[in-house]
Design an enzyme around this catalytic site. Sequence first.
Site, short mmCIF file in Angstrom:
data_model
loop_
_atom_site.label_atom_id
_atom_site.label_comp_id
_atom_site.label_asym_id
_atom_site.label_seq_id
_atom_site.Cartn_x
_atom_site.Cartn_y
_atom_site.Cartn_z
N GLY A 12 0.81 -1.22 0.00
CA GLY A 12 0.00 0.00 0.00
C GLY A 12 0.84 1.26 0.00
O GLY A 12 0.49 2.26 0.62
N SER A 38 0.47 -4.05 5.06
CA SER A 38 0.80 -4.29 6.46
C SER A 38 0.79 -2.97 7.23
O SER A 38 1.23 -1.94 6.73
CB SER A 38 2.21 -4.91 6.51
N VAL A 44 8.36 3.08 1.74
CA VAL A 44 9.71 3.65 1.66
C VAL A 44 9.70 5.13 2.09
O VAL A 44 10.69 5.64 2.61
CB VAL A 44 10.33 3.42 0.26
N LYS A 77 6.76 21.77 -10.56
CA LYS A 77 8.17 21.59 -10.93
C LYS A 77 8.29 21.82 -12.43
O LYS A 77 7.61 21.13 -13.20
CB LYS A 77 8.57 20.14 -10.57
N PRO A 95 15.00 21.48 -18.21
CA PRO A 95 13.59 21.85 -18.10
C PRO A 95 12.69 20.84 -18.80
O PRO A 95 13.16 19.99 -19.55
CB PRO A 95 13.53 23.19 -18.83
N GLY A 367 11.00 7.06 -10.42
CA GLY A 367 10.32 6.00 -9.67
C GLY A 367 8.83 5.98 -9.97
O GLY A 367 8.25 4.93 -10.30
P1 FAD Z 1 6.97 0.87 -0.70
O1 FAD Z 1 6.73 2.31 -0.48
O2 FAD Z 1 8.18 0.28 -0.02
O3 FAD Z 1 5.68 0.10 -0.24
C1 FAD Z 1 5.70 -1.29 0.07
C2 FAD Z 1 4.36 -1.69 0.62
O4 FAD Z 1 4.34 -3.10 0.75
C3 FAD Z 1 4.03 -1.15 2.01
O5 FAD Z 1 2.68 -0.74 2.06
C4 FAD Z 1 4.20 -2.36 2.93
O6 FAD Z 1 3.37 -2.29 4.07
C5 FAD Z 1 3.79 -3.47 1.99
N1 FAD Z 1 4.32 -4.78 2.38
C6 FAD Z 1 5.60 -5.22 2.33
N2 FAD Z 1 5.66 -6.47 2.80
C7 FAD Z 1 4.40 -6.84 3.13
C8 FAD Z 1 3.81 -8.02 3.68
N3 FAD Z 1 4.54 -9.09 4.01
N4 FAD Z 1 2.48 -8.02 3.90
C9 FAD Z 1 1.71 -6.95 3.60
N5 FAD Z 1 2.21 -5.82 3.09
C10 FAD Z 1 3.54 -5.76 2.86
N6 FAD Z 1 10.46 8.30 -7.14
C11 FAD Z 1 10.10 9.41 -7.79
O7 FAD Z 1 9.30 9.33 -8.73
N7 FAD Z 1 10.60 10.63 -7.45
C12 FAD Z 1 11.51 10.78 -6.46
O8 FAD Z 1 11.89 11.91 -6.16
C13 FAD Z 1 11.96 9.62 -5.79
N8 FAD Z 1 12.89 9.69 -4.82
C14 FAD Z 1 13.30 8.55 -4.21
C15 FAD Z 1 14.36 8.61 -3.28
C16 FAD Z 1 14.82 7.45 -2.70
C17 FAD Z 1 15.98 7.50 -1.74
C18 FAD Z 1 14.21 6.20 -2.99
C19 FAD Z 1 14.69 4.93 -2.34
C20 FAD Z 1 13.18 6.13 -3.89
C21 FAD Z 1 12.73 7.30 -4.53
N9 FAD Z 1 11.72 7.24 -5.48
C22 FAD Z 1 11.37 8.38 -6.15
C23 FAD Z 1 11.01 6.00 -5.77
C24 FAD Z 1 9.70 5.99 -5.01
O9 FAD Z 1 9.92 6.19 -3.64
C25 FAD Z 1 8.99 4.67 -5.18
O10 FAD Z 1 8.93 4.37 -6.54
C26 FAD Z 1 7.59 4.73 -4.63
O11 FAD Z 1 7.57 5.21 -3.33
C27 FAD Z 1 6.94 3.38 -4.68
O12 FAD Z 1 7.28 2.57 -3.65
P2 FAD Z 1 6.52 1.18 -3.55
O13 FAD Z 1 5.09 1.44 -3.36
O14 FAD Z 1 6.96 0.34 -4.69
O15 FAD Z 1 7.15 0.51 -2.24
#
Ligand code: FAD
Length: 541
Positions: A12, A38, A44, A77, A95, A367
């Site tokens: 989520g 969860s 992240v 932006k 840009p 991302g």
């Molecule tokens: P997460 O945010 O990690 O979510 C994982 C989810 O899975 C959580 O809800 C967790 O509860 C759930 N989960 C995990 N295991 C279980 C389990 N066993 N049971 C139930 N649920 C579970 N992107 C951009 O576009 N612009 C940016 O400026 C940018 N900056 C970034 C900077 C950094 C340092 C990093 C690391 C990433 C950045 N990103 C950026 C990328 C961006 O953060 C991610 O693409 C975006 O947040 C998506 O994350 P996600 O949903 O894939 O994973």
Amino acid sequence: MQDKVKVVIVGGGSAGWMTASFLSKALADGVDISLIQSANIKTVGVGEATFSDIHLFFEFLGLHEEDWMPECNASYKVAIRFVDWNAERRNFYHPFQRFELVQGWRIVEWWLKLKKDNVPADYACFTVPKICDAQRSPRYLDGRIFDSKLDGHLGPSENGDKALLLEDLHLQYPYAYHFDASLLSQFLSGYAKKRGVREIIDEVVDVRLTEDGSIRSIHTKEHGQIEGDLYIDCTGFRGLLINQALKEPFISFSESLPCDSALAMQVPSDRKKEGINPFTTATALSAGWAWNIPLFHRIGTGYVYSSAFLSREAAEEEFRQHLGARADGCNALHIKMRVGRNRNSWVKNCVAIGLSSGFVEPLQSTGIFFIHHGIEQLVNYFPGKRFDEANIKSYNRVIGNCIDGVREFLTLHYVASSREDTRFWKATKNELVVPDELAERLKLWERRLPTDRTINPNYHGFPGFSYCVMLLGLGRQPKYSLPALDHASDRHALAAFDQIGKRTEHLLSTLPSLYEYLTFRYGEGEPTLYRDGTKDKGVAA
Ligand code: FAD
């Protein structure tokens, strides 16, 4: 109507809720969506700068800026400012605005010939750099966008449809957004739940497979067994379904992208005193680079670095020095980054979207773009209840090519930078593995600027103009201008440069500051209308 396809999303974060929202809109009554997240495993929690195409995502959902921006403390932006990325330490902008054409040639080709008044390429060829320096808003108070050349092309098509596929947008939108990613997830969860998505707060503890290696069911602590037709892995760097359960290999990009760690911080901002920058800043530091993303209510910032050159403690110390007093009392969140992509992001009945699919460092804010691209392609290749290998293979090729293209573009940022003053920056010249095709292209670009035809040909979100801007900014200029231009008159080009200068001055004197615009929109405070003191005469350039 066929039986509904049962879609089970695990995760989520931004990926989970963007996917749930998009599918619930695009496939409306045809899918039954559950999202499991969860309460204990955190998202992240970073990812706040976007790509200009993100407006298509909101448009597709039928959301207007006024619906979601105030809820997410969002801001605009129009560019990324690169600071200290070249040996001369000259800042430059990438840009969203594109080069205009003069007598059929991109204006940057004329700049290379004329080096007009020794103004750097970004300032000579675009209006945006000065707008950024002066912290102007990309919109007038009445809502018009500053770049009226694009205005007519921005809305929905004539029959009211919104584009579904990113590649179908041939014009670059003039701005993107900065937003609080956690607030956006919350906002989208409300949107998706209203459209029937069922949220299950629980932890997945087991994933069971069928004999052919597909997912049969997932098992949670409190809700027991949950079954679906299609499973979407949005569990972040863990890759709980795709990597852990289905054992799909992850291809690391560490040979060509050196940074594997980050620390993130949220710092306060005094927006009234300092204004709000309408751009992301990427500042090169000793072993990587720092991001600065101004939201309406605070600044998101952090340091992306290579742990081979800097310890966690040294990185935090250097970063705190970089921020100065602003960092006092702020906590740093340390993050280990998994940089690379799955060999395949779709395996059997499981599709990975978000960090579980692939990630490159956030140098060009890709991302959320990868998430958006992954989702729309999933709709494009939607399997229903039949999993066809040719369909899956084609999806995987499109996704893999996109991430690989971005890897190539980002590798260029390091190898083309003229900085060699620390061990890290020296290593980026001597130790990085430059993919063969990029090496060949770099040779060509010593003689001429990149075009759409000489960059990585697969769709990856960055056209030739982005490569031009980055190469020129990083300190690599082709040795010669195009010989064909020696046989053409400079008159039109000189007039075009002049026009850009005049348009810039006009914009500077009419656009409100971003602070004024947002406080006006969000209902806080009285804006000064236009810079020249008039009320409604600002004409978009
Ligand atoms: P997460 O945010 O990690 O979510 C994982 C989810 O899975 C959580 O809800 C967790 O509860 C759930 N989960 C995990 N295991 C279980 C389990 N066993 N049971 C139930 N649920 C579970 N992107 C951009 O576009 N612009 C940016 O400026 C940018 N900056 C970034 C900077 C950094 C340092 C990093 C690391 C990433 C950045 N990103 C950026 C990328 C961006 O953060 C991610 O693409 C975006 O947040 C998506 O994350 P996600 O949903 O894939 O994973």
